[in-house]
Motif scaffolding. Sequence first.
Motif, PDB file in Angstrom:
ATOM      1  N   THR A 122       0.685  -1.265   0.073  1.00  0.00           N
ATOM      2  CA  THR A 122       0.174  -0.109   0.030  1.00  0.00           C
ATOM      3  C   THR A 122       0.878   1.461  -0.115  1.00  0.00           C
ATOM      4  OG1 THR A 122      -1.613  -1.132   1.399  1.00  0.00           O
ATOM      5  CG2 THR A 122      -1.898   1.452   1.119  1.00  0.00           C
ATOM      6  N   GLY A 123       0.722   2.196  -0.898  1.00  0.00           N
ATOM      7  CA  GLY A 123       1.180   3.323  -1.066  1.00  0.00           C
ATOM      8  C   GLY A 123       0.417   4.634  -0.334  1.00  0.00           C
ATOM      9  N   ASP A 124       1.030   5.718  -0.170  1.00  0.00           N
ATOM     10  CA  ASP A 124       0.238   6.895   0.401  1.00  0.00           C
ATOM     11  C   ASP A 124      -0.944   7.339  -0.099  1.00  0.00           C
ATOM     12  OD1 ASP A 124       2.286   6.731   2.459  1.00  0.00           O
ATOM     13  OD2 ASP A 124       3.543   8.442   1.529  1.00  0.00           O
ATOM     14  N   ASP A 125      -1.146   7.021  -1.550  1.00  0.00           N
ATOM     15  CA  ASP A 125      -2.225   7.426  -2.257  1.00  0.00           C
ATOM     16  C   ASP A 125      -3.034   6.403  -2.830  1.00  0.00           C
ATOM     17  OD1 ASP A 125      -1.080  10.046  -2.023  1.00  0.00           O
ATOM     18  OD2 ASP A 125       0.061   9.843  -3.922  1.00  0.00           O
ATOM     19  N   ASP A 126      -2.990   5.187  -2.332  1.00  0.00           N
ATOM     20  CA  ASP A 126      -3.658   4.113  -2.953  1.00  0.00           C
ATOM     21  C   ASP A 126      -5.166   4.123  -2.192  1.00  0.00           C
ATOM     22  OD1 ASP A 126      -1.411   3.382  -4.420  1.00  0.00           O
ATOM     23  OD2 ASP A 126      -0.942   1.401  -3.366  1.00  0.00           O
ATOM     24  N   LEU A 127      -6.128   3.538  -3.020  1.00  0.00           N
ATOM     25  CA  LEU A 127      -7.370   3.476  -2.675  1.00  0.00           C
ATOM     26  C   LEU A 127      -7.715   2.040  -2.310  1.00  0.00           C
ATOM     27  CD1 LEU A 127      -9.378   6.142  -4.740  1.00  0.00           C
ATOM     28  CD2 LEU A 127      -8.659   6.321  -2.333  1.00  0.00           C
ATOM     29  N   TRP A 128      -8.436   1.598  -1.259  1.00  0.00           N
ATOM     30  CA  TRP A 128      -8.703   0.289  -0.803  1.00  0.00           C
ATOM     31  C   TRP A 128     -10.164   0.516  -0.356  1.00  0.00           C
ATOM     32  CZ3 TRP A 128      -5.669  -3.885  -1.584  1.00  0.00           C
ATOM     33  CH2 TRP A 128      -4.205  -3.610  -1.791  1.00  0.00           C
ATOM     34  N   ILE A 141     -20.028  -0.931   4.154  1.00  0.00           N
ATOM     35  CA  ILE A 141     -18.481  -0.898   3.152  1.00  0.00           C
ATOM     36  C   ILE A 141     -18.169   0.437   3.335  1.00  0.00           C
ATOM     37  CG2 ILE A 141     -17.983  -0.734   0.857  1.00  0.00           C
ATOM     38  CD1 ILE A 141     -19.791  -3.046   0.249  1.00  0.00           C
ATOM     39  N   PHE A 142     -16.870   0.895   3.168  1.00  0.00           N
ATOM     40  CA  PHE A 142     -16.332   2.076   3.374  1.00  0.00           C
ATOM     41  C   PHE A 142     -15.102   2.111   2.521  1.00  0.00           C
ATOM     42  CE2 PHE A 142     -15.418  -0.032   7.579  1.00  0.00           C
ATOM     43  CZ  PHE A 142     -14.143   0.112   7.432  1.00  0.00           C
ATOM     44  N   VAL A 143     -14.438   3.369   2.277  1.00  0.00           N
ATOM     45  CA  VAL A 143     -13.024   3.211   1.371  1.00  0.00           C
ATOM     46  C   VAL A 143     -12.126   4.063   2.381  1.00  0.00           C
ATOM     47  CG1 VAL A 143     -12.101   4.536  -0.534  1.00  0.00           C
ATOM     48  CG2 VAL A 143     -14.454   3.591  -0.713  1.00  0.00           C
ATOM     49  N   LEU A 144     -11.090   3.108   2.100  1.00  0.00           N
ATOM     50  CA  LEU A 144      -9.896   3.651   2.933  1.00  0.00           C
ATOM     51  C   LEU A 144      -8.638   4.241   2.003  1.00  0.00           C
ATOM     52  CD1 LEU A 144      -9.511   0.678   5.399  1.00  0.00           C
ATOM     53  CD2 LEU A 144     -10.239   2.916   6.005  1.00  0.00           C
ATOM     54  N   ARG A 145      -8.129   5.392   2.397  1.00  0.00           N
ATOM     55  CA  ARG A 145      -7.313   6.043   1.534  1.00  0.00           C
ATOM     56  C   ARG A 145      -5.918   6.326   1.974  1.00  0.00           C
ATOM     57  NH1 ARG A 145     -12.428   8.198   1.041  1.00  0.00           N
ATOM     58  NH2 ARG A 145     -12.921   8.619  -1.176  1.00  0.00           N
ATOM     59  N   GLY A 146      -4.859   5.473   1.462  1.00  0.00           N
ATOM     60  CA  GLY A 146      -3.500   5.349   1.773  1.00  0.00           C
ATOM     61  C   GLY A 146      -3.316   4.546   3.076  1.00  0.00           C
ATOM     62  N   LYS A 147      -1.991   4.311   3.294  1.00  0.00           N
ATOM     63  CA  LYS A 147      -1.524   3.444   4.463  1.00  0.00           C
ATOM     64  C   LYS A 147      -1.994   3.880   5.685  1.00  0.00           C
ATOM     65  CE  LYS A 147       2.798   0.851   5.270  1.00  0.00           C
ATOM     66  NZ  LYS A 147       3.974   0.476   4.794  1.00  0.00           N
ATOM     67  N   LYS A 148      -1.827   5.078   5.792  1.00  0.00           N
ATOM     68  CA  LYS A 148      -2.115   5.780   7.104  1.00  0.00           C
ATOM     69  C   LYS A 148      -3.578   5.397   7.658  1.00  0.00           C
ATOM     70  CE  LYS A 148      -1.947  10.432   9.618  1.00  0.00           C
ATOM     71  NZ  LYS A 148      -2.019  11.720   9.567  1.00  0.00           N
ATOM     72  N   GLN A 149      -4.608   5.703   6.592  1.00  0.00           N
ATOM     73  CA  GLN A 149      -6.009   5.244   7.170  1.00  0.00           C
ATOM     74  C   GLN A 149      -5.993   3.811   7.517  1.00  0.00           C
ATOM     75  OE1 GLN A 149      -9.014   6.581   4.755  1.00  0.00           O
ATOM     76  NE2 GLN A 149      -8.563   8.746   4.977  1.00  0.00           N
ATOM     77  N   ILE A 150      -5.561   3.150   6.414  1.00  0.00           N
ATOM     78  CA  ILE A 150      -5.504   1.616   6.999  1.00  0.00           C
ATOM     79  C   ILE A 150      -4.752   1.189   8.186  1.00  0.00           C
ATOM     80  CG2 ILE A 150      -4.499  -0.474   6.014  1.00  0.00           C
ATOM     81  CD1 ILE A 150      -4.899   0.321   3.261  1.00  0.00           C
ATOM     82  N   GLN A 151      -3.738   1.840   8.411  1.00  0.00           N
ATOM     83  CA  GLN A 151      -3.171   1.439   9.798  1.00  0.00           C
ATOM     84  C   GLN A 151      -3.938   1.993  10.928  1.00  0.00           C
ATOM     85  OE1 GLN A 151       0.638   3.450   8.976  1.00  0.00           O
ATOM     86  NE2 GLN A 151       1.451   1.484   8.848  1.00  0.00           N
ATOM     87  N   GLU A 152      -4.547   3.146  10.890  1.00  0.00           N
ATOM     88  CA  GLU A 152      -5.536   3.688  11.768  1.00  0.00           C
ATOM     89  C   GLU A 152      -6.630   2.598  11.819  1.00  0.00           C
ATOM     90  OE1 GLU A 152      -6.777   7.724  10.634  1.00  0.00           O
ATOM     91  OE2 GLU A 152      -4.760   8.336  11.316  1.00  0.00           O
ATOM     92  N   TYR A 153      -7.377   2.214  10.752  1.00  0.00           N
ATOM     93  CA  TYR A 153      -8.448   1.309  10.853  1.00  0.00           C
ATOM     94  C   TYR A 153      -8.071  -0.040  11.534  1.00  0.00           C
ATOM     95  CZ  TYR A 153     -12.218  -1.943   9.899  1.00  0.00           C
ATOM     96  OH  TYR A 153     -13.148  -2.950   9.861  1.00  0.00           O
ATOM     97  N   LEU A 154      -6.958  -0.353  11.174  1.00  0.00           N
ATOM     98  CA  LEU A 154      -6.230  -1.836  11.842  1.00  0.00           C
ATOM     99  C   LEU A 154      -6.155  -1.870  13.194  1.00  0.00           C
ATOM    100  CD1 LEU A 154      -3.907  -2.842   9.263  1.00  0.00           C
ATOM    101  CD2 LEU A 154      -6.102  -3.871   9.441  1.00  0.00           C
ATOM    102  N   GLY A 155      -5.751  -0.439  13.829  1.00  0.00           N
ATOM    103  CA  GLY A 155      -5.680  -0.157  15.432  1.00  0.00           C
ATOM    104  C   GLY A 155      -6.866  -0.236  15.919  1.00  0.00           C
ATOM    105  N   LYS A 156      -8.155   0.090  15.322  1.00  0.00           N
ATOM    106  CA  LYS A 156      -9.325   0.291  16.046  1.00  0.00           C
ATOM    107  C   LYS A 156      -9.779  -1.223  15.987  1.00  0.00           C
ATOM    108  CE  LYS A 156     -10.503   4.694  14.461  1.00  0.00           C
ATOM    109  NZ  LYS A 156     -11.600   5.534  13.560  1.00  0.00           N
ATOM    110  N   ARG A 157      -9.339  -1.979  14.814  1.00  0.00           N
ATOM    111  CA  ARG A 157      -9.765  -3.305  15.052  1.00  0.00           C
ATOM    112  C   ARG A 157      -9.207  -4.261  16.301  1.00  0.00           C
ATOM    113  NH1 ARG A 157     -12.105  -6.372  10.758  1.00  0.00           N
ATOM    114  NH2 ARG A 157     -10.841  -8.151  11.322  1.00  0.00           N
ATOM    115  N   GLU A 158      -7.955  -4.140  16.608  1.00  0.00           N
ATOM    116  CA  GLU A 158      -7.407  -4.559  17.609  1.00  0.00           C
ATOM    117  C   GLU A 158      -7.558  -4.554  18.892  1.00  0.00           C
ATOM    118  OE1 GLU A 158      -3.060  -3.547  17.264  1.00  0.00           O
ATOM    119  OE2 GLU A 158      -2.835  -4.716  15.380  1.00  0.00           O
ATOM    120  N   GLN A 159      -8.376  -3.201  18.937  1.00  0.00           N
ATOM    121  CA  GLN A 159      -9.047  -2.930  20.285  1.00  0.00           C
ATOM    122  C   GLN A 159     -10.418  -3.826  20.647  1.00  0.00           C
ATOM    123  OE1 GLN A 159      -9.319   1.209  20.498  1.00  0.00           O
ATOM    124  NE2 GLN A 159      -7.008   1.565  20.274  1.00  0.00           N
TER     125      GLN A 159
END
Length: 455
Positions: A122-128, A141-159
Amino acid sequence: MNGRRKIKKFVVLGSNGKTLIEDICKKRNWIVSPEPTVFDFKWTEVKAHIDFENFREGKQMVNHIPNTTGLTTKDGLFNSLRRLYCSNHNQRKPSKDNLYDIIPETYELSCCRDVNLLLGKTGDDDLWICKPVNCNQGKGIFVLRGKKQIQEYLGKREQQKKPPKRIIQRYIARPLLIKKKKFDIRTFLLVASTRPFLVYYHTGYLKLSVNDYDPSSEDISTHLTNQYQQKRNPGYKDIMDETVMSMEQFQSYLNALEFGSVASDWVEGDLKSRMKLVSFIAFKSVMHSLPCKLGCFDLFGVDFMIDEAFNVWLIEVNTNPALHTNCTVLKDIIPSVVQQTIEIAVEVFEKKCDGKALLPLETKTTFELLYSAERDNLYSFDSVIPRKSKYSDKKSFKVGEREPKSAPPRRTAHRALSSARAAVRNRSSASLPSRGARKPLPLKVSLVQVTPAVS
């Protein structure tokens, strides 16, 4: 069985196409059963309304097949296809047919290995696009933009104590547009019989968004084109008929734009051939896990997208496709599809009960045969699937009113795996690994069974 098994009593449960199905059954001189458990023919929205343990095989008909979650849930479909492509199917390596030439690059968020691969690619500008595995109608369903948003969402999942199962797919950020609108294509896959297997394909229609496409939009209805999401848009009622397009109208639209590199019959020719082949591959990936019960049939909705390079992508398979007829195009398509589905399923059931050959059909139908266990395969997994559309390198395309930019090459799972193996070989030839070095983990793919949602 002496004499043909005659259908007499029927039951229809749920609101999806209920009036349409009841009218078709009554025209066959069937009568409504007063008891939902006493029937010869049953059509229901929810598979849970079918008691498969007490199902009388060869005496009753139901419109669902057990154990189809490997096809109709998002992680189930991904894992089924991945198992098919990662195995030496028919004594042939899958290197020429790549999984990510059929579906967008996909990862399971409940799999640590997949998450690591995702973050590494994942790059900084990639859309997932992130999807719950067992929901439909675009829910969750929702869109995640870039590596930062993915990491933030994964952090929420871990909690979360028990995070919901989700997949994440690379977003098709540059889709083919129709008048600046995003769209997908709904086709139909009919498993008319499981004993023996008899499978048909039917071309469907296009579903368009109400809003103009904008990849940066926060409105999910701009990214999802299903009717459930579009109906929630305030402007839907004003342009309701414009949110659905027939395949013939789609071809006329392409021809009017003078896509010089696209054949005038591309929709009926190359596009349909591609969707038929991919539909067959999806079915074949789960065929071994489907129970063979005489009287079970199923109509699936198979959704595709097309990018601006005219590559065709499988998006999902729905266990209960919408049978509403609230638009002009749908009134021309849905009643015929449902009527032919019932006619084919009943004819096949009665022929099997009489010990007759299922083919050729007596029913006049616009469904096209994909697979028959009584005959040789009409399609084979060994069929060559092009890595990209033959139109991808053409420069005369327009997407709506704009010229497309050249798309970056897609890294595929097979190429990544080959590179990793080469690196291991080079490292091994240079020096021995240290005592503490970790061995590469083998890829373990499991088919997760989840209760499917109603679509």
